[in-house]
Write an enzyme that holds these catalytic residues in place. Structure first.
Site, short mmCIF file in Angstrom:
data_model
loop_
_atom_site.label_atom_id
_atom_site.label_comp_id
_atom_site.label_asym_id
_atom_site.label_seq_id
_atom_site.Cartn_x
_atom_site.Cartn_y
_atom_site.Cartn_z
N LYS A 1 3.29 -14.04 6.01
CA LYS A 1 3.70 -14.97 4.95
C LYS A 1 5.23 -15.08 4.99
CE LYS A 1 2.40 -17.62 1.56
NZ LYS A 1 1.55 -18.81 1.78
N TYR B 1 0.81 -1.22 0.00
CA TYR B 1 0.00 0.00 0.00
C TYR B 1 0.84 1.26 0.00
CZ TYR B 1 -3.86 -3.12 0.83
OH TYR B 1 -4.78 -4.13 0.70
N ASP C 1 -2.13 -17.77 5.32
CA ASP C 1 -3.15 -18.59 4.64
C ASP C 1 -3.82 -19.53 5.63
OD1 ASP C 1 -0.45 -19.18 4.40
OD2 ASP C 1 -0.71 -20.67 2.85
N ASP D 1 -5.98 -6.38 5.36
CA ASP D 1 -7.10 -5.92 4.54
C ASP D 1 -8.03 -7.09 4.26
OD1 ASP D 1 -8.66 -4.37 2.96
OD2 ASP D 1 -7.19 -4.01 1.38
#
Ligand code: NAP
Length: 486
Positions: A181, A134, A214, A238
Site C-alpha cells: 500500500k 503485528y 487492493d 494475512d
C-alpha cells in the site's frame, strides 16, 4: 541446522495443539512414518492447556528447550482461551524464534472443485511474519483514541524480499510480485516496494513487478493464475493468503511454513475448529501438506514427493474424500482418508505433476541491528500530539502563542491526518487528538533542549501524550505530510 539423534534420525518437535490439532497432526505423523523417512518426534505442548496451567505465554519451558534443540517444529493449531493470557501462543512461537518468512502456497488440487477449477492456480504468498501492525505496540492515546504502531524495518524488508527471490529460484518459479500500500504509506509500505525494486536487479532470471495490495486482492479473484510468488507485509499477507486458500478449496487444504534463519515451524493455516474436535471428521490435508514442506526443509525430498503424490492420487481418484469436499453423506473419516493416502504411497497421479524442488538458500542478512548508516541527520522540528476538547481555531491560536519565543513555530495542526489549522476549507468531524507540527525557525539550529523547552510550554496548558521528532536524513525529510499540508 538439524538435530540428529543417536540412531541417525532427524529430530522434530511435534506440538499436537488444540481442538482438531491432534487428529490432523496424528494423520501427518502416521503418513511420514509410513514412508520410512528418518524422522524422530519429540512431543511437547503449547496453547490452551498450557494457558490453563497458569502460564501466560501459553508456551511451556520444556517446549522452548526442545525447539532450541531441534530447530524444526510440526504443530497443530493453538487456541487462545478467553480469560487466560492475552497474546496468541502461535504468534508468540513465531516471534520468539524470529521466523520472519511465512510461506503460504495455494495450488489447485485434483478432485477439489472450486469456481476456479481448471485454471491452474499455483501461487505462493510470502508474508513478512514479525513486523508491521503485528509488532502489537498499541496505546490508548486519549480515552477515546487508540493507536497501533506500524513498524517496518529495512532489515525486515531485505530479509523477506531476498527470501522471496531465493524461494522462487528453489521452486523454479518465474516471477516475484511485491504487493504493498505504498501509494498511501510511502515510508512503511514504500520501504518494501523500494527494497523489492533494488533486490530484483540481483535476480535478472526472475520477473518482478509491483501491485497495490487492493488491486492484488482484485486480481487474485479475477485472474489468480497470473501469479507465481507474491511478497508482502504482515497484515496484507494475512488477508490475501486466506483469500488465496479459498481459491483452491478452503482452509482444509492450506498449508504453511514459518521460516527463520534458526528455527522453522510448519502448520496449517486453519485454526483449532473446536466444534469438530475429536469427531474424526476434519480434513487433515493442510497439516499433511505442511509436513511435506517440513520434509523438504529437512532435505527429505524423496519422502516429500512420495507424500505429495499420494495426496494427489487420493484426491484425483476420489474414493475416500474429506467432508469439506463431498459433504456429510459421502465423507470419509479423517482416519479412512489418511489410510487411503498411506495406501497410495508410491503411486503417481495421472494428470498432476509435483514440482522439482531444490533447497532454499536462506539469505544472509547482518546481525547488526543498524542496517542503514546515513551521512547526515538534522533535527528539523517536532510533532507534538495533544488531547484537547477545544474547537480547532481556539486550539490553533493557543498553540501558536505558546510557541512564540521558542526556536520553533507552529506549521500546522492535523486531526487524524488531515490539516485543520490554519483552516483550508476541510470539513472534518474532529476528535480530541491533534497533531501539532512545529518546524525550526528560519536559520535556527535546534536540538533536544529546544524540543523539551517547547514541550514544557505546550504541556503547561494542554495535555500532550506523544511526540515524534522530525529529522532530515541525508537531506530527505523523514516524515510525511498531512492531507492538505503544503
Ligand atoms: P478455524 O479453526 O480455522 O475454523 C473455521 C472454519 O474453517 C471451521 O468451522 C471449518 O468450517 C473450517 N475448517 C478449519 N479447519 C478445517 C479442516 N481441517 N477441515 C475442514 N474444515 C476446516 O477458525 P476459528 O474458528 O476462527 O478459530 C478457532 C480457534 O483457532 C481460535 O482459538 C483461534 O484463535 C485459533 N486459531 C489458531 C491458528 C493457528 O494455530 N495457527 C490459526 C487460526 C485460528 P465449517 O464450519 O464451514 O465446516
Amino acid at each position: 541446522m538439524v538435530f540428529t539423534t543417536a540412531s541417525g534420525k532427524k529430530l522434530v518437535t511435534v506440538i499436537p495443539g488444540d481442538g482438531i490439532g491432534p487428529e490432523c497432526v496424528n494423520a501427518a505423523v502416521r503418513i511420514i512414518e509410513a514412508t520410512g523417512a528418518p524422522i524422530e518426534w519429540e512431543e511437547r505442548h503449547a496453547g490452551e492447556r498450557v494457558f490453563k496451567e497458569g502460564l501466560a505465554s501459553g508456551v511451556r519451558p520444556d517446549t522452548m528447550e526442545s525447539i532450541a534443540k531441534t530447530r524444526v517444529v510440526l504443530k497443530g493449531p493453538l487456541g487462545t482461551p478467553v480469560g487466560y493470557g492475552e497474546k496468541s501462543a502461535n504468534v508468540t512461537l513465531r516471534k520468539l524464534y524470529e521466523t520472519y518468512a511465512n510461506i503460504r502456497p495455494a495450488r489447485e488440487l485434483p478432485g477439489v472443485p472450486t469456481p476456479y477449477s481448471g485454471r491452474g492456480i499455483d501461487l505462493v504468498v510470502i508474508r513478512e511474519n514479525i513486523e508491521d501492525l503485528y509488532a502489537g505496540i498499541e496505546h490508548m492515546q486519549t480515552p477515546g483514541v487508540a493507536q497501533c504502531l506500524k513498524l517496518i524495518s529495512r532489515k525486515g524488508c531485505e530479509k523477506i524480499v531476498r527470501f522471496a527471490f531465493e524461494f522462487a529460484r528453489a521452486e523454479g518459479r518465474s516471477s516475484v510480485v511485491a504487493a504493498t500500500k505504498s501509494n498511501i504509506m510511502k515510508m512503511t509500505e514504500g520501504m518494501l516496494k523500494r527494497v523489492h525494486e533494488e533486490v530484483a536487479k540481483e535476480y535478472p532470471d526472475i520477473e518482478a513487478w509491483h501491485l497495490i495490495i487492493d488491486n492484488t486482492a482484485h486480481q487474485l479473484v479475477k485472474k489468480p493464475e497470473q501469479f507465481d510468488v507474491i511478497v508482502t507485509t504482515n497484515m496484507n499477507g494475512d488477508i490475501i493468503s486466506d483469500l488465496s486458500s479459498a481459491l483452491i478449496g478452503g482452509l482444509g487444504f492450506a498449508p504453511s511454513a514459518n521460516i527463520g534463519n534458526d528455527v522453522a515451524i510448519f502448520e496449517a493455516v486453519h485454526g483449532s475448529a473446536p466444534k469438530y474436535a475429536g469427531k474424526n471428521v476434519i480434513n487433515p490435508t493442510a497439516v499433511i501438506l505442511s509436513a511435506v514442506m517440513m520434509l523438504r526443509h529437512l532435505g527429505e525430498f524423496e519422502a516429500a514427493a512420495l507424500i505429495e503424490n499420494a495426496v494427489l492420487v487420493t484426491l484425483e481418484e476420489g474414493k475416500k474424500m474429506p467432508r469439506d469436499v463431498v459433504g456429510d453423506e459421502r465423507m470419509a473419516t479423517t482416519t479412512e482418508y489418511t489410510d487411503e493416502i498411506i495406501r497410495n504411497l508410491g503411486r503417481k497421479p495421472a494428470n498432476w505433476k509435483v514440482r522439482d524442488y531444490k533447497p532454499i538458500k536462506l539469505p544472509e542478512v547482518t546481525k547488526d541491528p543498524v542496517m542503514v548508516r546515513p551521512q547526515q541527520r538534522r533535527l528539523a522540528g517536532v510533532d507534538i500530539f495533544v488531547e484537547s476538547p477545544l474547537p480547532t481555531e481556539e486550539l490553533g491560536r493557543s498553540i501558536e502563542d505558546l510557541a512564540r519565543g521558542t526556536k520553533l513555530h507552529l506549521k500546522m495542526i492535523s486531526n487524524r491526518g488531515t490539516k485543520v489549522y490554519p483552516a483550508m476549507g476541510a470539513i472534518t468531524d474532529s476528535v480530541d487528538h491533534w497533531r501539532c507540527r512545529f518546524l525550526a525557525n528560519e536559520g535556527a539550529s535546534i536540538g533536544d533542549s529546544d524540543v523539551l523547552d517547547l514541550i514544557t510550554k505546550v504541556g503547561a496548558k494542554h495535555r500532550w501524550m506523544h511526540i515524534e521528532k522530525l529529522e532530515e536524513i541525508d537531506g530527505e525529510p523523514g516524515w510525511t505530510k498531512a492531507q492538505g499540508e503544503d
